[in-house]
Scaffold this active site. Structure first.
Site, PDB file in Angstrom:
ATOM      1  N   PRO A  10      41.464  48.125  43.257  1.00 54.46           N
ATOM      2  CA  PRO A  10      40.164  48.408  42.652  1.00 54.46           C
ATOM      3  C   PRO A  10      38.979  48.364  43.609  1.00 54.46           C
ATOM      4  CG  PRO A  10      41.027  46.279  41.910  1.00 54.46           C
ATOM      5  CD  PRO A  10      42.131  46.970  42.647  1.00 54.46           C
ATOM      6  N   ASN A  11      38.071  49.280  43.360  1.00 51.11           N
ATOM      7  CA  ASN A  11      36.787  49.399  44.068  1.00 51.11           C
ATOM      8  C   ASN A  11      36.894  50.002  45.466  1.00 51.11           C
ATOM      9  OD1 ASN A  11      34.952  48.173  42.044  1.00 51.11           O
ATOM     10  ND2 ASN A  11      36.222  46.363  42.390  1.00 51.11           N
ATOM     11  N   ARG A  18      29.971  50.744  49.290  1.00 50.35           N
ATOM     12  CA  ARG A  18      30.162  49.384  48.776  1.00 50.35           C
ATOM     13  C   ARG A  18      30.043  48.365  49.912  1.00 50.35           C
ATOM     14  NH1 ARG A  18      36.029  46.728  47.469  1.00 50.35           N
ATOM     15  NH2 ARG A  18      35.275  44.764  46.650  1.00 50.35           N
ATOM     16  N   TYR A  23      32.529  45.886  54.466  1.00 54.19           N
ATOM     17  CA  TYR A  23      33.678  46.809  54.478  1.00 54.19           C
ATOM     18  C   TYR A  23      33.518  47.984  55.436  1.00 54.19           C
ATOM     19  CZ  TYR A  23      34.990  44.083  50.413  1.00 54.19           C
ATOM     20  OH  TYR A  23      35.334  43.041  49.581  1.00 54.19           O
ATOM     21  N   ASN A  74      46.665  47.471  50.064  1.00 48.41           N
ATOM     22  CA  ASN A  74      45.437  46.680  49.981  1.00 48.41           C
ATOM     23  C   ASN A  74      45.225  46.393  48.491  1.00 48.41           C
ATOM     24  OD1 ASN A  74      42.954  45.485  49.885  1.00 48.41           O
ATOM     25  ND2 ASN A  74      41.978  46.882  51.348  1.00 48.41           N
ATOM     26  N   ALA A  77      40.839  43.008  44.874  1.00 49.86           N
ATOM     27  CA  ALA A  77      40.658  41.738  44.144  1.00 49.86           C
ATOM     28  C   ALA A  77      41.944  41.249  43.484  1.00 49.86           C
ATOM     29  CB  ALA A  77      39.547  41.890  43.103  1.00 49.86           C
ATOM     30  N   HIS A  80      44.036  38.138  44.730  1.00 48.25           N
ATOM     31  CA  HIS A  80      43.729  36.722  44.530  1.00 48.25           C
ATOM     32  C   HIS A  80      44.266  36.152  43.230  1.00 48.25           C
ATOM     33  CE1 HIS A  80      41.358  37.681  47.972  1.00 48.25           C
ATOM     34  NE2 HIS A  80      40.562  38.505  47.297  1.00 48.25           N
ATOM     35  N   ASP A  87      54.941  40.145  41.432  1.00 46.91           N
ATOM     36  CA  ASP A  87      56.303  40.348  40.931  1.00 46.91           C
ATOM     37  C   ASP A  87      56.802  41.758  41.225  1.00 46.91           C
ATOM     38  OD1 ASP A  87      56.449  37.755  40.010  1.00 46.91           O
ATOM     39  OD2 ASP A  87      56.148  38.256  37.898  1.00 46.91           O
ATOM     40  N   GLU A 101      50.644  43.769  53.609  1.00 49.74           N
ATOM     41  CA  GLU A 101      49.363  43.535  52.921  1.00 49.74           C
ATOM     42  C   GLU A 101      48.242  43.722  53.941  1.00 49.74           C
ATOM     43  OE1 GLU A 101      49.089  39.579  51.261  1.00 49.74           O
ATOM     44  OE2 GLU A 101      46.905  39.711  51.094  1.00 49.74           O
ATOM     45  N   HIS A 103      43.848  44.077  54.604  1.00 46.76           N
ATOM     46  CA  HIS A 103      42.471  43.916  54.125  1.00 46.76           C
ATOM     47  C   HIS A 103      41.523  44.416  55.206  1.00 46.76           C
ATOM     48  CE1 HIS A 103      43.795  41.534  50.731  1.00 46.76           C
ATOM     49  NE2 HIS A 103      44.610  40.927  51.570  1.00 46.76           N
ATOM     50  N   SER A 105      38.295  43.419  55.366  1.00 46.35           N
ATOM     51  CA  SER A 105      37.587  42.205  55.794  1.00 46.35           C
ATOM     52  C   SER A 105      38.619  41.107  56.041  1.00 46.35           C
ATOM     53  CB  SER A 105      36.614  41.761  54.694  1.00 46.35           C
ATOM     54  OG  SER A 105      37.328  41.334  53.540  1.00 46.35           O
ATOM     55  N   ARG A 110      35.433  34.321  53.912  1.00 44.88           N
ATOM     56  CA  ARG A 110      34.529  34.659  52.800  1.00 44.88           C
ATOM     57  C   ARG A 110      34.594  33.590  51.692  1.00 44.88           C
ATOM     58  NH1 ARG A 110      35.567  40.606  51.211  1.00 44.88           N
ATOM     59  NH2 ARG A 110      33.569  40.236  50.153  1.00 44.88           N
ATOM     60  N   ARG A 114      38.634  33.916  47.667  1.00 41.33           N
ATOM     61  CA  ARG A 114      39.350  34.943  48.446  1.00 41.33           C
ATOM     62  C   ARG A 114      40.343  34.322  49.436  1.00 41.33           C
ATOM     63  NH1 ARG A 114      36.380  39.673  47.215  1.00 41.33           N
ATOM     64  NH2 ARG A 114      34.193  39.189  46.859  1.00 41.33           N
TER      65      ARG A 114
HETATM   66  C1  DQA Z   1      39.592  43.343  50.295  1.00 45.47           C
HETATM   67  C2  DQA Z   1      39.220  41.868  50.175  1.00 45.47           C
HETATM   68  C3  DQA Z   1      39.230  41.420  48.720  1.00 45.47           C
HETATM   69  O1  DQA Z   1      38.843  40.059  48.621  1.00 45.47           O
HETATM   70  C4  DQA Z   1      38.249  42.250  47.906  1.00 45.47           C
HETATM   71  O2  DQA Z   1      38.349  41.899  46.531  1.00 45.47           O
HETATM   72  C5  DQA Z   1      38.409  43.714  48.106  1.00 45.47           C
HETATM   73  C6  DQA Z   1      38.706  44.232  49.432  1.00 45.47           C
HETATM   74  C7  DQA Z   1      39.455  43.859  51.741  1.00 45.47           C
HETATM   75  O3  DQA Z   1      40.010  44.903  52.031  1.00 45.47           O
HETATM   76  O4  DQA Z   1      38.787  43.226  52.570  1.00 45.47           O
HETATM   77  O5  DQA Z   1      38.178  44.508  47.184  1.00 45.47           O
HETATM   78  O6  DQA Z   1      40.947  43.495  49.902  1.00 45.47           O
END
Ligand code: DQA
Length: 144
Positions: A10-11, A18, A23, A74, A77, A80, A87, A101, A103, A105, A110, A114
């Site tokens: 998401p996002n 953003r 980011y 990635n 959110a 977390h 699963d 995995e 990220h 950031s 942070r 997180r």
């Molecule tokens: C993220 C880090 C997460 O904590 C955050 O919710 C994101 C982006 C990152 O790529 O740094 O949406 O996964």
């Protein structure tokens, strides 16, 4: 050619606008091109997807399990708190495929919420804090 799914939670379609201080200024299309271009150079067929839906993301992990496809994830959110995503992720690594995995950031620098990843414990590896390069390092790890 070896296929890799690069899955974004998401996002992440909001990249570029953003919180660019966290980011970076590369937008989602820029991320897709950088990842796809490196994939081609590495001899991988890379498909990049993004969703704001936990259900859709889980479905894509099931697709990776059934198709025996390596994954760069990635989870945004969901990282977390989504035990459902964990699963699904563990099924990928249990089939012997890689799940990396990533990220943009470094979540550990942070907010405290997180600092926990429910995904890391079932991932093949974790790369965080290098912006778009986190994805490129993950693809290189898969190619090697
Ligand atoms: C993220 C880090 C997460 O904590 C955050 O919710 C994101 C982006 C990152 O790529 O740094 O949406 O996964």
């Amino acid at each position: 050619m070896q296929k890799v799914l690069v899955l974004n939670g998401p996002n992440l379609a909001r990249l570029g606008s953003r919180e660019p201080d966290i980011y970076g200024s590369t937008n989602y299309e820029g991320l897709v091109s950088a990842v796809t271009d490196l994939g081609t150079d590495l001899g991988l067929t890379v498909e990049v997807r993004q969703t704001d839906s936990e259900s859709e993301l889980i479905g894509w992990l099931h697709e990776a399990v059934d198709g025996e496809i390596d994954v760069v994830l990635n989870p945004a959110a969901f990282t977390h708190y989504s035990y459902a995503l964990r699963d699904a992720a563990v099924q990928v690594t249990k089939t012997g495929r890689k799940l990396i995995e990533v990220h943009l950031s470094n979540p550990h620098t942070r907010e405290e919420f997180r600092h926990t990843s429910v995904i890391s414990g079932v991932a093949t590896g974790v790369i965080a804090g290098f912006g778009v390069t986190s994805y490129l390092l993950a693809l290189s790890a898969i190619a090697n």
